[in-house]
Design an enzyme around this catalytic site. Structure first.
Site: not given
Length: 140
Positions: A11, A85, A89
Protein backbone atom coordinates in the site's frame (compact mmCIF):
# COMPACT_ATOMS: atom_id res chain seq x y z
CA UNK A 1 9.07 -30.34 -2.29
CA UNK A 2 7.71 -27.28 -4.03
CA UNK A 3 8.91 -23.85 -3.11
CA UNK A 4 6.97 -22.10 -0.36
CA UNK A 5 4.55 -19.50 -1.78
CA UNK A 6 5.47 -15.88 -1.09
CA UNK A 7 2.99 -13.01 -0.73
CA UNK A 8 3.83 -9.31 -0.77
CA UNK A 9 1.22 -6.79 0.42
CA UNK A 10 1.72 -3.26 -0.92
CA UNK A 11 0.00 0.00 0.00
CA UNK A 12 1.18 3.60 -0.09
CA UNK A 13 2.41 4.12 3.48
CA UNK A 14 2.85 0.47 4.61
CA UNK A 15 1.35 1.62 7.90
CA UNK A 16 -2.19 0.21 7.94
CA UNK A 17 -3.78 -2.06 5.32
CA UNK A 18 -0.67 -3.94 4.19
CA UNK A 19 0.54 -4.33 7.78
CA UNK A 20 -2.84 -5.73 8.89
CA UNK A 21 -2.84 -8.12 5.92
CA UNK A 22 0.71 -9.25 6.73
CA UNK A 23 -0.29 -9.77 10.37
CA UNK A 24 -3.29 -11.90 9.43
CA UNK A 25 -1.41 -14.00 6.89
CA UNK A 26 1.48 -14.64 9.29
CA UNK A 27 -0.97 -15.52 12.07
CA UNK A 28 -3.26 -17.76 10.00
CA UNK A 29 -0.75 -19.50 7.70
CA UNK A 30 2.20 -19.70 10.07
CA UNK A 31 5.38 -20.71 8.27
CA UNK A 32 3.53 -22.22 5.29
CA UNK A 33 3.59 -18.93 3.36
CA UNK A 34 6.37 -16.35 3.28
CA UNK A 35 4.85 -12.93 3.82
CA UNK A 36 6.17 -9.38 3.44
CA UNK A 37 4.70 -5.92 3.14
CA UNK A 38 5.99 -2.66 1.74
CA UNK A 39 4.88 0.82 0.74
CA UNK A 40 5.44 3.00 -2.29
CA UNK A 41 5.91 5.99 0.06
CA UNK A 42 6.35 4.46 3.54
CA UNK A 43 5.14 6.39 6.56
CA UNK A 44 7.20 7.07 9.68
CA UNK A 45 5.34 4.58 11.86
CA UNK A 46 2.41 2.18 11.95
CA UNK A 47 -1.13 3.56 12.08
CA UNK A 48 -2.06 3.41 15.81
CA UNK A 49 -5.69 2.56 14.96
CA UNK A 50 -4.52 -0.39 12.82
CA UNK A 51 -2.29 -1.60 15.67
CA UNK A 52 -5.21 -1.32 18.12
CA UNK A 53 -7.69 -3.01 15.75
CA UNK A 54 -5.31 -5.96 15.28
CA UNK A 55 -4.64 -6.22 19.03
CA UNK A 56 -8.40 -6.58 19.53
CA UNK A 57 -8.26 -9.85 17.57
CA UNK A 58 -5.13 -11.06 19.34
CA UNK A 59 -2.53 -10.15 16.71
CA UNK A 60 0.42 -7.95 17.70
CA UNK A 61 1.93 -6.03 14.77
CA UNK A 62 3.97 -3.59 16.89
CA UNK A 63 7.23 -5.31 15.89
CA UNK A 64 6.71 -4.19 12.27
CA UNK A 65 7.69 -0.89 10.69
CA UNK A 66 6.93 0.70 7.31
CA UNK A 67 9.31 -0.46 4.58
CA UNK A 68 10.04 0.86 1.10
CA UNK A 69 8.81 -1.16 -1.86
CA UNK A 70 11.74 -2.59 -3.84
CA UNK A 71 11.75 -4.34 -7.22
CA UNK A 72 13.55 -7.28 -5.58
CA UNK A 73 10.69 -7.80 -3.11
CA UNK A 74 8.19 -7.84 -5.98
CA UNK A 75 10.24 -10.16 -8.16
CA UNK A 76 10.71 -12.65 -5.28
CA UNK A 77 6.95 -12.92 -4.69
CA UNK A 78 4.46 -15.49 -5.94
CA UNK A 79 1.53 -13.11 -5.37
CA UNK A 80 1.65 -9.32 -5.05
CA UNK A 81 -1.45 -7.72 -3.57
CA UNK A 82 -1.75 -3.97 -4.01
CA UNK A 83 -4.03 -1.79 -1.93
CA UNK A 84 -4.26 1.61 -3.51
CA UNK A 85 -0.65 2.13 -4.59
CA UNK A 86 -1.59 2.72 -8.21
CA UNK A 87 1.17 2.29 -10.75
CA UNK A 88 4.00 2.48 -8.23
CA UNK A 89 4.38 -1.29 -8.21
CA UNK A 90 7.04 -2.58 -10.65
CA UNK A 91 5.84 -5.29 -13.03
CA UNK A 92 7.57 -8.65 -13.45
CA UNK A 93 6.34 -11.44 -15.75
CA UNK A 94 5.25 -14.54 -13.85
CA UNK A 95 4.16 -12.67 -10.72
CA UNK A 96 0.44 -12.88 -9.89
CA UNK A 97 -0.77 -9.30 -9.28
CA UNK A 98 -4.06 -8.57 -7.55
CA UNK A 99 -5.59 -5.32 -6.41
CA UNK A 100 -7.70 -5.22 -3.26
CA UNK A 101 -9.82 -2.07 -3.24
CA UNK A 102 -9.87 -1.23 0.46
CA UNK A 103 -10.56 2.03 2.22
CA UNK A 104 -7.41 3.74 3.53
CA UNK A 105 -7.44 3.70 7.35
CA UNK A 106 -5.04 6.68 7.57
CA UNK A 107 -6.31 9.30 10.00
CA UNK A 108 -9.31 7.23 11.06
CA UNK A 109 -10.15 6.02 14.55
CA UNK A 110 -10.29 2.35 15.53
CA UNK A 111 -14.08 2.25 15.03
CA UNK A 112 -13.61 3.07 11.34
CA UNK A 113 -10.64 0.69 11.00
CA UNK A 114 -12.46 -2.39 12.35
CA UNK A 115 -14.56 -3.03 9.19
CA UNK A 116 -11.42 -2.61 7.03
CA UNK A 117 -9.59 -5.09 9.29
CA UNK A 118 -12.45 -7.58 9.05
CA UNK A 119 -12.55 -7.33 5.24
CA UNK A 120 -8.77 -7.87 5.08
CA UNK A 121 -9.09 -11.00 7.26
CA UNK A 122 -11.81 -12.41 4.98
CA UNK A 123 -9.67 -11.83 1.88
CA UNK A 124 -6.55 -13.27 3.53
CA UNK A 125 -8.48 -16.42 4.51
CA UNK A 126 -9.66 -16.78 0.88
CA UNK A 127 -6.10 -16.26 -0.35
CA UNK A 128 -4.74 -18.97 1.98
CA UNK A 129 -7.32 -21.51 0.82
CA UNK A 130 -6.42 -20.68 -2.78
CA UNK A 131 -2.62 -20.84 -2.61
CA UNK A 132 -2.26 -23.59 0.00
CA UNK A 133 -4.04 -26.65 -1.34
CA UNK A 134 -5.69 -28.57 1.48
CA UNK A 135 -5.65 -25.56 3.80
CA UNK A 136 -9.42 -25.10 3.86
CA UNK A 137 -9.29 -24.71 7.62
CA UNK A 138 -6.61 -22.20 8.58
CA UNK A 139 -5.08 -23.03 11.93
CA UNK A 140 -6.28 -20.76 14.67
Amino acid sequence: MTEKPSVLFVCVHNAGRSQMAQGFLSHLAGDDIEVRSAGSAPGDSLNPAAVEAMAEVGIDITDQSPKILTPDAVEASTVVITMGCGDACPYFPGVDYRDWALEDPAGKGVEAVRPIRDEIRKRVEELISEILPGADEPSK
